[in-house]
Design a protein around this motif. Sequence first.
Motif: not given
Length: 225
Positions: A205-207, A7-8, A192-197
């Motif tokens: 993250r959305a799932d 599960f996500s 972390c900010a770069r990876m989130e892009e």
Amino acid sequence: MLKLHGFSASNYYNVPKLALLEKGIEFEEVLSYTGVGPKYKPEYLDKSPMGKVPALETDEGFISESRAILDYIERAYPEPSLLPASPFDIAKVQELSQFIELYFELVARRLIPNLLTGSTPDPVVLKEVESSLDKAAAALPKLSTFEQFAYGDQFTLADIAAILNLPIVRNVGKAFLDRDPLSDVPGLDAYCARMEERPHVKKVRADAAADRRQFMAHLKALYGF
């Protein structure tokens, strides 16, 4: 086609999921929450002997445990590689990945039940967790500067470990320590900010966010919280 069971909302499930996405491997997601037993999907034990997620279904059978699944994916689908070229650099990626899992994720996980239920942690446990996280945070710069990726100049399994496990440390710290235990690690916030892009990180993250309400409802139905 490969089938990924789990599960996500689970970071363990999302480790192989992000690897599959980054490699461009076609796979099917099969929803399965934890809680194996007489009341809930005992047949899942045939896929994962300890009843944990994830489990990867292949033409040859099932593989459980995220680390074993990652190894299978890398060997069965070597391109694009999520490991560097040299044996030493491969070992360093594995070292960093394991460091994050053992000394950050597993330590912070001791407080996940409190985070899920909104309860107050045992003071002794809280002190132990805080001390262990601070020790790991002080040691982390010896393994990575986070200048570009977690290790070297390419996206690797170490990035997957960092992306999916370190947010748990931050959440636990903010909830119970009134601070982010990782805030003083040089270069980590910008990394972390770069990876989130990254598009596949955004999808994971959305799932996870979309699944969280259903997962909590599952926990309430099964365990009463």
